[in-house]
Enzyme design. Structure first.
Site, mmCIF file in Angstrom:
data_model
loop_
_atom_site.group_PDB
_atom_site.id
_atom_site.type_symbol
_atom_site.label_atom_id
_atom_site.label_comp_id
_atom_site.label_asym_id
_atom_site.label_seq_id
_atom_site.Cartn_x
_atom_site.Cartn_y
_atom_site.Cartn_z
ATOM 1 N N HIS A 8 0.851 -1.186 0.000
ATOM 2 C CA HIS A 8 0.000 0.000 0.000
ATOM 3 C C HIS A 8 0.889 1.240 0.000
ATOM 4 O O HIS A 8 2.077 1.167 0.328
ATOM 5 C CB HIS A 8 -0.928 -0.009 1.220
ATOM 6 C CG HIS A 8 -2.053 -0.985 1.083
ATOM 7 N ND1 HIS A 8 -2.622 -1.625 2.158
ATOM 8 C CD2 HIS A 8 -2.731 -1.423 -0.012
ATOM 9 C CE1 HIS A 8 -3.594 -2.412 1.728
ATOM 10 N NE2 HIS A 8 -3.667 -2.308 0.424
ATOM 11 N N GLY A 55 -2.547 -2.179 -7.872
ATOM 12 C CA GLY A 55 -3.520 -2.930 -7.071
ATOM 13 C C GLY A 55 -4.965 -2.526 -7.313
ATOM 14 O O GLY A 55 -5.801 -3.370 -7.658
ATOM 15 N N ASP A 60 -3.943 -6.736 -7.804
ATOM 16 C CA ASP A 60 -4.134 -7.719 -6.724
ATOM 17 C C ASP A 60 -4.824 -8.966 -7.278
ATOM 18 O O ASP A 60 -4.455 -10.096 -6.949
ATOM 19 C CB ASP A 60 -4.978 -7.145 -5.581
ATOM 20 C CG ASP A 60 -4.351 -5.951 -4.903
ATOM 21 O OD1 ASP A 60 -3.112 -5.812 -4.954
ATOM 22 O OD2 ASP A 60 -5.098 -5.152 -4.309
ATOM 23 N N ASP A 80 -1.409 -1.523 4.762
ATOM 24 C CA ASP A 80 -1.618 -0.415 5.692
ATOM 25 C C ASP A 80 -2.915 -0.715 6.441
ATOM 26 O O ASP A 80 -3.998 -0.478 5.919
ATOM 27 C CB ASP A 80 -1.725 0.902 4.922
ATOM 28 C CG ASP A 80 -2.040 2.084 5.819
ATOM 29 O OD1 ASP A 80 -2.112 1.915 7.056
ATOM 30 O OD2 ASP A 80 -2.221 3.189 5.270
ATOM 31 N N HIS A 87 -10.355 -0.695 -2.665
ATOM 32 C CA HIS A 87 -10.421 -2.013 -3.303
ATOM 33 C C HIS A 87 -10.274 -3.141 -2.269
ATOM 34 O O HIS A 87 -9.745 -4.201 -2.563
ATOM 35 C CB HIS A 87 -9.363 -2.122 -4.412
ATOM 36 C CG HIS A 87 -7.947 -1.995 -3.940
ATOM 37 N ND1 HIS A 87 -7.436 -0.844 -3.387
ATOM 38 C CD2 HIS A 87 -6.947 -2.882 -3.935
ATOM 39 C CE1 HIS A 87 -6.181 -1.049 -3.055
ATOM 40 N NE2 HIS A 87 -5.854 -2.274 -3.381
ATOM 41 N N ASP A 90 -10.963 -6.779 -3.198
ATOM 42 C CA ASP A 90 -9.888 -7.429 -3.953
ATOM 43 C C ASP A 90 -8.788 -7.916 -3.012
ATOM 44 O O ASP A 90 -8.228 -8.997 -3.200
ATOM 45 C CB ASP A 90 -9.271 -6.468 -4.975
ATOM 46 C CG ASP A 90 -10.250 -5.994 -6.029
ATOM 47 O OD1 ASP A 90 -11.299 -6.652 -6.201
ATOM 48 O OD2 ASP A 90 -9.978 -4.974 -6.673
ATOM 49 N N ARG A 96 -7.588 -14.545 0.918
ATOM 50 C CA ARG A 96 -8.337 -15.809 0.974
ATOM 51 C C ARG A 96 -7.752 -16.832 0.008
ATOM 52 O O ARG A 96 -7.571 -17.997 0.348
ATOM 53 C CB ARG A 96 -9.817 -15.552 0.677
ATOM 54 C CG ARG A 96 -10.701 -16.779 0.816
ATOM 55 C CD ARG A 96 -12.203 -16.464 0.691
ATOM 56 N NE ARG A 96 -12.566 -15.509 -0.344
ATOM 57 C CZ ARG A 96 -12.848 -14.217 -0.150
ATOM 58 N NH1 ARG A 96 -12.832 -13.709 1.064
ATOM 59 N NH2 ARG A 96 -13.165 -13.424 -1.146
#
Length: 121
Positions: A8, A55, A60, A80, A87, A90, A96
């Site tokens: 980030h 991202g 991402d 962060d 997002h 995402d 996951r």
């Protein structure tokens, strides 16, 4: 190994410093990154980086796709945790998918250090 780097905005200086500290380790691996993070790593370390989109623009998800296809061995994602990200869905999907496919995922400098030291061995 194929290693992805994501950071980030508030973590970009930290990820560049981290890669500089472990340049001797990462130069022997295939490095991937989201757009701006990849450019910074490449410019500041000289390591070749395969860059995806930024991202928020889908980078991402592109990395997540590589994880799902068995084409990524490790992800280092300096997040962060105190700033809301537009997002976020995402980001959650990437975390996951790393869990689903048992791909090591570092989300802070402490865990990233452990990964880098393990690679050095």
């Amino acid at each position: 190994m194929k290693i992805a780097f994501i950071a980030h905005d508030k973590e970009k200086d930290d990820i560049v410093d981290f890669v500089k500290r472990y340049k001797d380790v990462f130069k022997d691996h295939e490095i991937f990154a989201t757009g701006t993070t990849g450019k910074l790593i490449s410019d500041m370390t000289g390591i070749k980086v395969h860059r995806f989109l930024s991202g928020p623009m889908g980078g991402d998800q592109q990395i997540g796709s590589k994880v799902a296809q068995g084409e990524m061995d490790m992800v280092i994602f300096l997040r962060d945790p105190l700033t809301a990200q537009p997002h976020e869905p995402d980001i959650s999907a990437l975390l996951r998918i790393c869990d689903v496919h048992c791909v090591p995922l570092a989300t802070n400098l402490g865990s990233a250090e452990i990964f880098a030291k393990a690679l050095r061995r």
